[in-house]
Design a protein around this motif. Structure first.
Motif, mmCIF file in Angstrom:
data_model
loop_
_atom_site.group_PDB
_atom_site.id
_atom_site.type_symbol
_atom_site.label_atom_id
_atom_site.label_comp_id
_atom_site.label_asym_id
_atom_site.label_seq_id
_atom_site.Cartn_x
_atom_site.Cartn_y
_atom_site.Cartn_z
ATOM 1 N N PHE A 201 1.034 -1.127 0.188
ATOM 2 C CA PHE A 201 0.121 0.070 0.054
ATOM 3 C C PHE A 201 1.004 1.163 -0.085
ATOM 4 C CE2 PHE A 201 -4.459 1.050 2.165
ATOM 5 C CZ PHE A 201 -4.930 0.995 1.040
ATOM 6 N N VAL A 202 2.019 1.236 1.047
ATOM 7 C CA VAL A 202 2.862 2.186 1.016
ATOM 8 C C VAL A 202 3.600 2.637 -0.353
ATOM 9 C CG1 VAL A 202 4.775 3.362 2.199
ATOM 10 C CG2 VAL A 202 2.858 2.076 3.480
ATOM 11 N N ASN A 205 1.557 3.704 -3.346
ATOM 12 C CA ASN A 205 1.016 5.232 -3.155
ATOM 13 C C ASN A 205 2.375 6.204 -3.168
ATOM 14 O OD1 ASN A 205 -1.961 5.188 -3.276
ATOM 15 N ND2 ASN A 205 -1.443 3.620 -1.644
ATOM 16 N N LYS A 207 4.467 6.573 -0.890
ATOM 17 C CA LYS A 207 4.390 7.166 0.316
ATOM 18 C C LYS A 207 5.731 6.765 1.322
ATOM 19 C CE LYS A 207 1.460 10.033 -0.176
ATOM 20 N NZ LYS A 207 1.732 11.497 -0.387
ATOM 21 N N VAL A 213 -0.432 7.167 4.096
ATOM 22 C CA VAL A 213 -1.580 6.728 3.178
ATOM 23 C C VAL A 213 -2.986 7.169 3.659
ATOM 24 C CG1 VAL A 213 -2.837 4.789 2.019
ATOM 25 C CG2 VAL A 213 -0.174 4.650 2.363
ATOM 26 N N ILE A 217 -4.003 10.543 1.361
ATOM 27 C CA ILE A 217 -4.615 10.077 0.233
ATOM 28 C C ILE A 217 -6.004 9.053 0.809
ATOM 29 C CG2 ILE A 217 -4.773 7.833 -1.232
ATOM 30 C CD1 ILE A 217 -1.728 8.190 -1.277
ATOM 31 N N ARG A 218 -6.259 8.422 1.791
ATOM 32 C CA ARG A 218 -7.399 7.944 1.867
ATOM 33 C C ARG A 218 -8.605 8.864 2.763
ATOM 34 N NH1 ARG A 218 -7.257 1.960 4.449
ATOM 35 N NH2 ARG A 218 -9.381 1.989 3.654
#
Ligand SMILES: Cc1cc2nc3c(=O)[nH]c(=O)nc-3n(C[C@H](O)[C@H](O)[C@H](O)COP(=O)(O)O)c2cc1C
Length: 243
Positions: A201-202, A205, A207, A213, A217-218
């Protein structure tokens, strides 16, 4: 203990009797003063699901699920009863919204457990409070009624693993709140950060940290402030801001 959010559903109907059974169980949830300050809107027809999908940023579950339930904080019915009974309701305030929202959320979670015990899969949609005004329009919610959460429900067509939770000791406090030291915070989130899906995920994105994140983003500030302002307008229009 075996709960997982289910976002993919079989193309199979959920019988009306099953829906009624889980809703009956849901409504056994505790409710403030036994006032039942909620309403549940059942959406099963394609047109309704299509309209609602746009309010939920087109998350695919909304159209794929055989049943979509919108849980609303509702003082409309209770206010009407009071007025018909020569009683003056004093529920046009923020506290009353929170009270009704708590009632609605308790029902939603009881419906979740009842649905899961029937073998159904569910997923909550937090987007309900983002575009509440649009949902109010589509579902024709009168003053005194605000949607607070949505559940998509259907027979599971996926078998995802359970996602992590923080260690229980990071959550509980004995007798009084014991504020966290930096080390305790780092320890609490360590497993979550080191999970393969988190690391991916990191990286995906671009990050540096998992927390970024969330913050960038979220659930970023600009969105939160914008949707928060929209929700405050909804609460005013629906009669919950101390008018
Ligand atoms: C209030 C609330 C809103 C949520 N909103 C969404 C959503 O909009 N979309 C989604 O895919 N999942 C949503 N979820 C599901 C969460 O992502 C999920 O519960 C969490 O990642 C933990 O996974 P689990 O339910 O499988 O244990 C929501 C959950 C809650 C409680």
């Amino acid at each position: 203990m075996s709960h997982r959010s289910i976002r993919k559903y079989k193309d199979a109907t959920v019988e009306e009797s099953t829906i009624r059974k889980i809703l009956e169980a849901g409504c056994r949830a505790s409710t403030t003063g036994n006032m039942q300050l909620y309403s549940i809107i059942i959406t099963r027809e394609e047109a309704g699901k299509k309209a609602l999908a746009t309010c939920h940023f087109n998350q695919p579950m909304v159209q794929n699920a055989p049943v979509v339930l919108t849980f609303c904080a509702d003082f409309n019915r209770f206010n009407k009863w009071c007025k018909l009974s020569n009683a003056e309701p004093g529920y046009d305030n923020f506290l009353s919204f929170v009270t009704a929202a708590i009632d609605a959320l308790l029902v939603a979670q009881n419906v979740t457990i009842a649905a899961e015990s029937e073998g159904l899969g569910v997923c909550y949609l937090g987007t309900t409070t983002y575009l509440a005004a649009k949902i109010i329009d589509i579902l024709k919610l009168p003053k005194g009624v605000v949607p607070v959460t949505t559940l998509t429900i259907g027979w599971p067509n996926e078998d995802p693993g359970q996602v992590d939770r923080l260690p229980l000791d990071a959550i509980i406090h004995k007798e009084t709140y014991r504020d966290y030291t930096d080390d305790q915070v780092i320890n609490a989130y360590r497993n979550k950060e080191n999970r393969l899906d988190s690391l991916q995920f990191v990286a995906e994105n671009n990050k540096e940290t998992l927390a970024q994140v969330f913050t960038d983003i979220r659930y970023k500030k600009s969105d939160n402030v914008a949707f928060s302002n929209m929700l405050l307008i909804v609460l005013k229009e629906q009669g919950f801001m101390n008018q």
